[in-house]
Design an enzyme around this catalytic site. Structure first.
Site, PDB file in Angstrom:
ATOM      1  N   THR A 153      20.248 -61.202  27.427  1.00  0.00           N
ATOM      2  CA  THR A 153      20.469 -62.332  28.329  1.00  0.00           C
ATOM      3  C   THR A 153      19.536 -63.486  27.979  1.00  0.00           C
ATOM      4  O   THR A 153      19.735 -64.606  28.420  1.00  0.00           O
ATOM      5  CB  THR A 153      20.227 -61.933  29.796  1.00  0.00           C
ATOM      6  OG1 THR A 153      18.899 -61.402  29.904  1.00  0.00           O
ATOM      7  CG2 THR A 153      21.230 -60.886  30.263  1.00  0.00           C
TER       8      THR A 153
ATOM      9  N   GLY B 223      17.473 -53.828  29.365  1.00  0.00           N
ATOM     10  CA  GLY B 223      18.012 -52.474  29.519  1.00  0.00           C
ATOM     11  C   GLY B 223      17.011 -51.468  30.048  1.00  0.00           C
ATOM     12  O   GLY B 223      17.316 -50.277  30.146  1.00  0.00           O
TER      13      GLY B 223
ATOM     14  N   ASP C 127       7.980 -52.170  38.243  1.00  0.00           N
ATOM     15  CA  ASP C 127       8.882 -53.099  37.550  1.00  0.00           C
ATOM     16  C   ASP C 127       8.183 -54.430  37.302  1.00  0.00           C
ATOM     17  O   ASP C 127       8.806 -55.481  37.317  1.00  0.00           O
ATOM     18  CB  ASP C 127      10.189 -53.294  38.346  1.00  0.00           C
ATOM     19  CG  ASP C 127      11.259 -54.023  37.531  1.00  0.00           C
ATOM     20  OD1 ASP C 127      11.154 -54.030  36.286  1.00  0.00           O
ATOM     21  OD2 ASP C 127      12.182 -54.591  38.136  1.00  0.00           O
TER      22      ASP C 127
ATOM     23  N   TRP D 247      12.115 -64.852  35.939  1.00  0.00           N
ATOM     24  CA  TRP D 247      12.434 -65.510  34.663  1.00  0.00           C
ATOM     25  C   TRP D 247      12.512 -67.027  34.794  1.00  0.00           C
ATOM     26  O   TRP D 247      12.434 -67.734  33.788  1.00  0.00           O
ATOM     27  CB  TRP D 247      13.768 -64.985  34.118  1.00  0.00           C
ATOM     28  CG  TRP D 247      14.878 -65.336  35.039  1.00  0.00           C
ATOM     29  CD1 TRP D 247      15.330 -64.576  36.078  1.00  0.00           C
ATOM     30  CD2 TRP D 247      15.611 -66.559  35.090  1.00  0.00           C
ATOM     31  NE1 TRP D 247      16.296 -65.258  36.766  1.00  0.00           N
ATOM     32  CE2 TRP D 247      16.489 -66.472  36.174  1.00  0.00           C
ATOM     33  CE3 TRP D 247      15.604 -67.723  34.316  1.00  0.00           C
ATOM     34  CZ2 TRP D 247      17.359 -67.507  36.520  1.00  0.00           C
ATOM     35  CZ3 TRP D 247      16.468 -68.752  34.660  1.00  0.00           C
ATOM     36  CH2 TRP D 247      17.337 -68.638  35.742  1.00  0.00           C
TER      37      TRP D 247
ATOM     38  N   CYS E 220      27.805 -49.589  42.802  1.00  0.00           N
ATOM     39  CA  CYS E 220      28.431 -50.871  43.159  1.00  0.00           C
ATOM     40  C   CYS E 220      27.447 -51.920  43.665  1.00  0.00           C
ATOM     41  O   CYS E 220      27.666 -53.120  43.513  1.00  0.00           O
ATOM     42  CB  CYS E 220      29.499 -50.664  44.239  1.00  0.00           C
ATOM     43  SG  CYS E 220      30.445 -49.134  44.091  1.00  0.00           S
TER      44      CYS E 220
HETATM   45 CA    CA Z   1      13.097 -54.534  35.084  1.00  0.00          CA
END
Ligand code: CA
Length: 747
Positions: A209, A225, A348, A438, A650
């Site tokens: 991306t 990923g 994360d 980002w 989902c």
């Molecule tokens: Ca991540």
């Protein structure tokens, strides 16, 4: 039509090009391309300097020192400060800023791209890695290139099918595609020159991306990923041929197979257990910066995979190079230094956010530094000559660490935040979405301030058993599992807890200069200009200009659609433009149903100039499809099973309870036939061309029935709430807001 800029001293070959361009001004791009091809065959005879580039003569030197009017690479120049020196639009006249033109991107998914401006052409990307070349004066399309990303690949993307833009270099346009190809296009015609598959392990969920960067004849690209168990790396490709020149792995592989280099062997000493079975993560999914002064490449390395450090590397370990900035030799990929921001990462906390190069005077000495405000909430100043930490101070609410020890460069951890080893459910600031993600920062040398799109909300982390290939976001948070079974209350809690601000940060004092609140988290990256303006697009659909010195809002424009991509500025024919691409999406934007206001049919590129009078067509009022059918069961256990399956498969795109952001359908308000065909849509990929992948490999017919019943139950609750008398809804809403305020305060 592509024209030579007035600032460039034309060489003999350039003179030929200008003449030819003038001659074909009225012709189509294709005709120009034919003449270019002809010129190329004659080139050795015509040009004493060698072959003539078929397109903008953009090289490492020109990206290092662009002219004021252009925006030739991702962060404008290699320093990536996102500062445009243009000052025709300034604090005194920004009120006269109006729309110059708009361009409809033929997709309605998220847009995160930085448009590039070279020789009067805008190069921008849309969803599914589609590239557009536009006349930057008019917005007219010159060409479009669709890399035909298989729509099933959308399943592999953690955070929407976005793309953050192209690199332009030596006459070529480079784009990384969602299915992990690096593609080179002719900058003039948009025709494919070469493409290279950058991921060789097909079973792994590699996606691209991020925007490629180019320097010294090479194109650099990483991938994403780490939410799905990949092993991260960055690669360098020959700009002329697409050939892989080197690859640097950010986490070591299986020792039994032998390490690629000594650096991998060293890194492996910081891991335990059988991490390679999980991939390890550490993807370089966004920031890659070339340093033209020191001739180095800095890469921002992502989170661990899985998030749970105890599963990934039982018994601890720093897990290099997770959550690190690594300096590499750009020509060989050889390791030079690293600085790890979060040893043993488990929240994360990627270090893949925007890396900005600068110089600072510290204690009487000039340091070449890099500035970094990653997800983890600290503003880092790192010496880019040696990777030494010079300073780290919190720019947002932080509870995972108490600060940094400058002697060791390590964080002082809060033991209560260690959910992986305690097994407890813990609430931590920042969340996995980060105090800054980002969305790029900007720096103004006129104010000395770094502008950060800050956000603040808590993350809930809890260890869960491993299932599937990491199930719902691999064992960390489960954003929907807050134990709140009321969609209206849930929405109120989300509104109260998600805070967003435009933060002006003083890197010398290492403290905030001012903050401008936004209605919620996730607004766009930033642009600073020589006119002392800072521009930001917002998730509640405005483009805003504030005074760079004090944050006072000076101008706002309703963009109809949410903006998350950063604005840019450029100048052509003495006219300054500000441009931004709008389109709700990305990790937050995809799932947040922020507004019920009508939306435009597609995402758009918008360009503004002083006195611009272009108007947008009215937004589209959505059709209502009437009431969906009743759920096939009201059995609590069955509905709970449907909800669990929904969360794992989902939720990432369609949001909690099916109430998506309206760019992917609200699953509680579908057309009747879609409910009738639900199983075939979900398992067979019946509407795959529209972007809905098939899940036949992981879901059974019983599973899709359970998901459908859960959604129809949600639809019934939604309907029941909406059909209540207005006074009752109002009382309930007030109550929910009060409860949400208390919950947000407790968090
Ligand atoms: Ca991540």
């Amino acid at each position: 039509m592509i024209q030579m800029p007035s600032h460039q001293m034309p060489s003999m070959a350039d003179g030929m090009r200008i003449g030819i361009f003038n001659a074909v001004k009225a012709l189509s791009i294709r005709a120009a391309a034919l003449i270019f091809a002809l010129l190329l065959t004659l080139a050795p005879a015509l040009s004493p300097g060698g072959a003539i580039a078929a397109g903008p003569a953009l090289d490492t030197r020109r990206i290092s020192t662009p002219t004021a009017g252009e925006w030739p690479s991702h962060g404008r120049d290699y320093h990536e400060q996102r500062y445009s020196p243009l000052d025709r639009i300034h604090t005194g006249n920004v009120g006269q800023l109006g729309l110059a033109w708009s361009f409809d991107i033929d997709s309605a998914r998220g847009i995160e791209a930085t448009p590039l401006i070279i020789d009067g052409v805008m190069y921008v990307t849309g969803p599914w890695s589609v590239v557009y070349a536009l006349d930057a004066r008019t917005g007219q399309r010159l060409w479009r290139y669709d890399p035909q990303v298989p729509r099933d690949w959308g399943r592999m993307a953690c955070c929407d099918v976005v793309n953050r833009g192209v690199a332009v270099y030596e006459g070529k346009v480079f784009v990384g595609t969602l299915d992990a190809r690096l593609v080179a296009l002719d900058a003039v015609t948009g025709e494919l020159l070469w493409e290279t598959r950058t991921a060789d392990a097909e079973r792994y969920a590699y996606t691209i991306t991020g925007a490629p960067r180019a320097a010294r004849g090479l194109v650099f690209i990483g991938n994403g990923g780490a939410e799905f168990g990949v092993r991260g790396y960055v690669g360098a490709y020959d700009a002329a041929t697409g050939q892989l020149r080197w690859r640097f792995y950010t986490v070591p592989g299986n020792p039994a197979e032998g390490f690629e280099d000594d650096t991998q062997a060293e890194a492996a000493k910081t891991w335990n257990g059988e991490w390679w079975k999980y991939g390890g993560g550490g993807t370089v999914w966004d920031s890659i910066v070339y340093d033209p002064e020191l001739d180095r490449l800095y890469i921002g390395v992502g989170n661990g995979s899985p998030w749970n450090a105890q599963l990934r590397s039982p018994g601890g370990g720093d897990n290099l190079f997770l959550s690190s900035i690594v300096a590499l030799d750009p020509m060989t990929g050889r390791y030079l230094w690293h600085y790890q921001e979060v040893p043993g990462e488990m929240w994360d906390y990627t270090a893949s956010q925007h890396i900005m190069l600068a110089e600072m005077n510290i204690a009487g000495r000039t340091h070449k530094v890099l500035w970094h405000a990653p997800k983890n909430g600290f503003f880092f100043i790192i010496d880019r000559e040696n990777g030494k930490l010079l300073s780290a101070e919190p720019y947002s609410k932080v509870t995972w660490a108490k600060g940094y020890d400058l002697a060791t460069g390590r964080p002082i951890l809060n033991p209560d935040a260690d959910w992986a080893r305690s097994g407890k459910k813990v609430t931590v600031y920042p969340s996995s979405a980060g105090a800054h993600n980002w969305q790029p920062m900007a720096y103004s040398p006129r104010t000395g301030l770094v502008y950060i799109p800050e956000q603040q909300f808590p993350g809930i982390y809890q260890s869960k058993p491993l299932h599937g290939r990491f199930g719902s976001f691999n064992l960390g948070t489960d954003l929907a599992a807050k134990g709140v079974d009321n969609p209206q209350l849930m929405a109120a809690i989300v509104r109260k807890t998600l805070k967003g601000r435009l933060l002006a940060w003083d890197p010398i004092e290492q403290q905030a200069a001012w903050r401008v609140p936004r209605t919620t988290a996730g607004s766009s990256g930033l642009l600073a200009t020589g006119g002392d303006l800072v521009f930001q697009a917002t998730v509640d659909a405005e483009l805003v200009a504030v005074h760079a010195a004090d944050g006072k809002t000076l101008w706002r424009f309703p963009t109809q659609e949410a903006g998350v991509a950063p604005p840019i500025s450029y100048e052509l024919d003495g006219e300054q433009y500000v441009a931004v691409a709008v389109g709700r999406g990305g990790a937050l934007g995809l799932t947040a149903p922020l507004t019920d206001a009508p939306l435009p049919a597609t995402g758009r590129v918008l360009a503004f100039k002083l006195g611009g009078r272009h108007t947008l067509p009215p937004a589209v009022v959505e059709v209502s499809y009437g009431d969906p059918p009743s759920p096939g069961t009201r059995d609590k256990a069955m509905l709970a099973r449907g909800e669990a399956l929904y969360r794992d498969h989902c939720l990432r795109c369609h949001s909690a309870g099916g109430a998506a952001n309206r760019r992917v359908p609200d699953l509680r308000r579908l057309e009747r036939p879609r409910y009738d065909l639900f199983d075939r849509i979900v398992r067979e990929g019946l509407i795959q061309p529209a972007g809905m992948p098939g899940f036949g490999d992981t879901l059974s017919k019983d599973d899709t029935q359970a998901i459908k019943d859960y959604l129809l139950d949600q639809a019934e609750r939604d309907r029941a709430f909406r059909s209540q008398p207005a006074w009752l809804r109002s009382i309930k809403q007030t109550f929910y807001e009060a409860v949400a305020t208390i919950i947000a305060w407790l968090m």
